[in-house]
Design a protein around this motif. Structure first.
Motif, short mmCIF file in Angstrom:
data_model
loop_
_atom_site.label_atom_id
_atom_site.label_comp_id
_atom_site.label_asym_id
_atom_site.label_seq_id
_atom_site.Cartn_x
_atom_site.Cartn_y
_atom_site.Cartn_z
N GLU A 130 7.19 11.95 17.72
CA GLU A 130 5.84 11.72 17.70
C GLU A 130 5.46 10.36 17.77
OE1 GLU A 130 1.54 12.22 15.18
OE2 GLU A 130 3.39 13.35 14.50
N VAL A 131 4.71 9.90 18.64
CA VAL A 131 4.26 8.53 18.97
C VAL A 131 2.50 8.44 18.33
CG1 VAL A 131 3.24 6.71 20.61
CG2 VAL A 131 5.74 7.86 20.74
N GLU A 132 2.18 7.66 17.38
CA GLU A 132 1.01 7.42 16.87
C GLU A 132 0.44 6.11 17.14
OE1 GLU A 132 -1.47 8.89 13.09
OE2 GLU A 132 0.64 9.49 13.26
N VAL A 133 -0.44 5.78 17.53
CA VAL A 133 -0.97 4.59 18.00
C VAL A 133 -2.10 4.24 16.94
CG1 VAL A 133 -2.20 2.80 19.56
CG2 VAL A 133 -0.37 4.39 20.56
N ALA A 134 -1.96 3.96 15.86
CA ALA A 134 -2.77 3.68 14.71
C ALA A 134 -2.32 2.60 13.76
CB ALA A 134 -2.67 4.95 13.79
N CYS A 135 -3.35 2.26 12.77
CA CYS A 135 -2.96 1.24 11.67
C CYS A 135 -2.55 2.04 10.27
CB CYS A 135 -4.28 0.46 11.51
SG CYS A 135 -4.03 -0.62 10.34
N THR A 136 -1.33 1.62 10.16
CA THR A 136 -0.78 2.54 8.84
C THR A 136 -1.79 2.09 7.55
OG1 THR A 136 1.49 1.97 9.48
CG2 THR A 136 0.86 2.36 7.21
N LEU A 137 -2.27 0.90 7.62
CA LEU A 137 -3.60 0.65 6.52
C LEU A 137 -4.36 1.55 6.47
CD1 LEU A 137 -3.23 -3.12 6.37
CD2 LEU A 137 -2.06 -1.77 5.09
N SER A 140 -5.70 4.30 3.64
CA SER A 140 -6.85 4.48 3.16
C SER A 140 -7.95 5.61 3.31
CB SER A 140 -7.60 3.03 3.41
OG SER A 140 -8.04 3.07 4.88
N THR A 141 -7.53 6.30 4.42
CA THR A 141 -8.38 7.09 4.73
C THR A 141 -7.82 8.80 4.48
OG1 THR A 141 -7.78 7.35 7.04
CG2 THR A 141 -9.69 6.24 6.46
N ARG A 169 0.86 -1.29 0.12
CA ARG A 169 0.09 0.00 0.00
C ARG A 169 0.70 1.27 0.03
NH1 ARG A 169 -4.91 -1.72 2.69
NH2 ARG A 169 -5.84 -3.47 1.62
N LEU A 170 1.69 1.26 0.79
CA LEU A 170 2.89 2.24 0.78
C LEU A 170 3.36 2.57 -0.31
CD1 LEU A 170 4.69 1.51 4.17
CD2 LEU A 170 3.42 3.70 3.74
#
Length: 120
Positions: A105-112, A116-117, A24-25
């Motif tokens: 920066e710390v980001e708790v998230a889903c790369t996908l 997609s958003t 995806r990247l």
């Protein structure tokens, strides 16, 4: 997008989220490099097995569980990324603190999902 991304925990297994993320990247034209347990190639991205001194890393996206992360703490911090994305299952409060102390920066998230958003 020009947010050069390092995928840590990269896999040749097409069913693994790290593999899907690399695909995806690259389809979103994000410059991508990767580190995994075994060498290989996904979507034209070579999977390295060593902690190479990649330059201009904007984002590190983790697909590595907390027990395996400590050996990467100093390495990731040395790359001085703008952010580290902790994908589901990789959350690690100890590493969050270390990164924030270095103004990363710390980001708790889903790369996908971010891709997609349009929030990547």
């Amino acid at each position: 997008m020009s947010k050069k991304t390092l995928v840590i925990g990269a896999s040749m297994n097409r069913s693994r989220y790290s593999n899907i993320a690399i695909n995806r990247l690259t389809s979103h034209k994000v410059p991508t490099v990767a580190i995994g347990l075994r060498t290989g190639e996904v979507a034209g991205v070579k999977i390295e097995t060593e902690k190479l001194p990649f330059e201009d890393i904007d984002t590190v996206t983790l697909y590595l569980g907390p027990p395996r992360q400590p050996e990467y703490y100093d390495y990731i911090i040395s790359l001085n990324p703008d952010r580290v994305i902790f994908n589901p299952g990789t959350e690690n409060p100890e590493f969050f603190r270390l990164l924030r102390e270095k103004n990363i920066e710390v980001e708790v998230a889903c790369t996908l999902i971010l891709l997609s958003t349009g929030q990547y």
